[in-house]
Design an enzyme around this catalytic site. Sequence first.
Site, mmCIF file in Angstrom:
data_model
loop_
_atom_site.group_PDB
_atom_site.id
_atom_site.type_symbol
_atom_site.label_atom_id
_atom_site.label_comp_id
_atom_site.label_asym_id
_atom_site.label_seq_id
_atom_site.Cartn_x
_atom_site.Cartn_y
_atom_site.Cartn_z
ATOM 1 N N THR A 1 -25.754 -1.907 -49.001
ATOM 2 C CA THR A 1 -26.377 -1.704 -50.339
ATOM 3 C C THR A 1 -27.932 -2.095 -50.230
ATOM 4 O OG1 THR A 1 -24.362 -1.686 -51.527
ATOM 5 C CG2 THR A 1 -26.368 -1.966 -52.863
ATOM 6 N N GLN B 1 -20.487 4.125 -42.226
ATOM 7 C CA GLN B 1 -19.540 4.586 -42.191
ATOM 8 C C GLN B 1 -19.128 5.062 -40.518
ATOM 9 O OE1 GLN B 1 -16.805 4.760 -44.094
ATOM 10 N NE2 GLN B 1 -17.457 4.153 -45.987
ATOM 11 N N HIS C 1 -18.369 -5.452 -43.153
ATOM 12 C CA HIS C 1 -17.091 -5.341 -43.534
ATOM 13 C C HIS C 1 -16.236 -3.766 -43.297
ATOM 14 C CE1 HIS C 1 -17.233 -2.876 -47.374
ATOM 15 N NE2 HIS C 1 -18.746 -3.358 -47.327
ATOM 16 N N THR D 1 -31.997 -17.889 -46.076
ATOM 17 C CA THR D 1 -31.309 -18.462 -45.189
ATOM 18 C C THR D 1 -30.176 -17.301 -44.633
ATOM 19 O OG1 THR D 1 -31.596 -20.752 -45.922
ATOM 20 C CG2 THR D 1 -29.755 -20.418 -44.157
ATOM 21 N N CYS E 1 -12.765 5.972 -61.763
ATOM 22 C CA CYS E 1 -12.360 5.611 -63.069
ATOM 23 C C CYS E 1 -13.273 4.868 -63.856
ATOM 24 C CB CYS E 1 -10.803 5.097 -63.107
ATOM 25 S SG CYS E 1 -10.053 5.431 -64.648
HETATM 26 C C1 LIG Z 1 -21.815 5.229 -46.910
HETATM 27 C C2 LIG Z 1 -21.843 3.850 -47.417
HETATM 28 N N1 LIG Z 1 -23.072 3.262 -47.630
HETATM 29 C C3 LIG Z 1 -23.237 2.160 -48.269
HETATM 30 C C4 LIG Z 1 -22.137 1.405 -48.390
HETATM 31 C C5 LIG Z 1 -22.483 -0.260 -49.274
HETATM 32 O O1 LIG Z 1 -22.400 -1.283 -48.232
HETATM 33 P P1 LIG Z 1 -21.899 -2.686 -48.885
HETATM 34 O O2 LIG Z 1 -20.700 -2.635 -49.423
HETATM 35 O O3 LIG Z 1 -21.999 -3.501 -47.594
HETATM 36 O O4 LIG Z 1 -23.085 -2.989 -49.856
HETATM 37 C C6 LIG Z 1 -21.029 1.772 -48.319
HETATM 38 C C7 LIG Z 1 -19.598 0.765 -48.790
HETATM 39 O O5 LIG Z 1 -18.717 1.229 -48.538
HETATM 40 C C8 LIG Z 1 -20.630 2.913 -47.558
HETATM 41 O O6 LIG Z 1 -19.354 3.377 -47.543
#
Ligand SMILES: Cc1ncc(COP(=O)(O)O)c(C=O)c1O
Length: 399
Positions: free
Chosen positions: A77, A184, A206, A245, A332
């Site tokens: 994000t 992804q 993650h 940091t 939802c």
């Molecule tokens: C295609 C896509 N963009 C951005 C993100 C956001 O990443 P983060 O959860 O590390 O902020 C995700 C999260 O699953 C994602 O699937």
Amino acid sequence: MAVKFPIFMDAQSTTPVDPRVLAAMLPYFTERFGHPASRTHPYGWDAERAVERAREQIARLIGARDPREIVFTSGGTESINLALKGVADAYRDRGDHIVTTVIEQRAGLDVARRLERQGLRVTYVPVGPDGLVDPAAIRAALTDRTILLSVMFANNEIGTIQAIAALGRLAKDRGILFHTDATQAVGKIPVDVEAMGVDLLSATAHLVYGPKGVGTLYVRGKDPRVRLQPLIDGGGHERGLRAGTIPVPLAVGFGLAAELCGQAMAEEGLRLARLRNRLQELILSAVEDAQLNGHPEHRLPHGLNLSFAHVEGESVLLGLNREAALASGSACTSATLEPSYVVAALGASAERAHSSVRFSLHRFTTEEEVEHVGRRTVEVVRRLREMSPLCEPARKPPG
Ligand SMILES: Cc1ncc(COP(=O)(O)O)c(C=O)c1O
């Protein structure tokens, strides 16, 4: 091996941390706790070495020429925010138009909308029924005022993989910067920023069996050197692009996770595609009126998105929730159940957009788990249809 419930098949939302990644991170929470910017003692030097190694591991996975092009962020994000807002600010003298697609992840769409409120113009290019964006439609959307093209590499709901190299060439020909949200795709399928002409790339740990809370923005350093206005001001870390940091244990985890993905990708992709295809076959051979969302070939190897006519995706998830953790495209929100905007963008009916279910497999998914989820999904969909008033016309013989 005994199946452990609930079976996790929601690996496009997040992935479990690989135990090897966890083991590599742990010392950086305890005895190796130095600050990577501390230049005056071995604690700092040790932390700096660890962070630089992680940068190299991530750079290698995405084909970056120089590890300094890897900027650590808090996740996908933030990377997307930095890419879009950073370019919009830094290139204001050159133009005020961004081209993106209607199926970007929420972060991409929300940032684009904010930029629109600030006076930029944004064109949202539609996708075809298979979720692919047509490079010709992108070309038609570019203008002399366009400064950035931003197209996600692989979609988080339907897994469709875009023609990134073609889009990279297009952007380069027009002298426009190209950002891809590869959150992804990285670690799952080959990604090469050099070969694909990518100038900015967002990724997150993650989704590659690493920890939550760390990501990267790849920022091309040469041909062209991308300028960015930072979102956060502070101590000038990350070449002035992202102050704060660096979370050393998380960066170390991301680095090893990237390296492991690079080593395993080819084999893992084949194994997961085989299991995913088995799951698809199990369900589609037994359930009528089920439809694949997305492109049958140009899609992530570990993902499957299906719509079941006459049942809501959420009901399938509820029916399975003791046994399997899955996702529907629908979000939802309070009392309203919003249909998936991605499935709706394929030109699908509202009903189909409401009835999508996403299965996503991962490194630790077993054959037994696939068999179980496949079998139980069939049973749950059948039971829901028996109960559903929506299903009446479909079940009654004609006349
Ligand atoms: C295609 C896509 N963009 C951005 C993100 C956001 O990443 P983060 O959860 O590390 O902020 C995700 C999260 O699953 C994602 O699937």
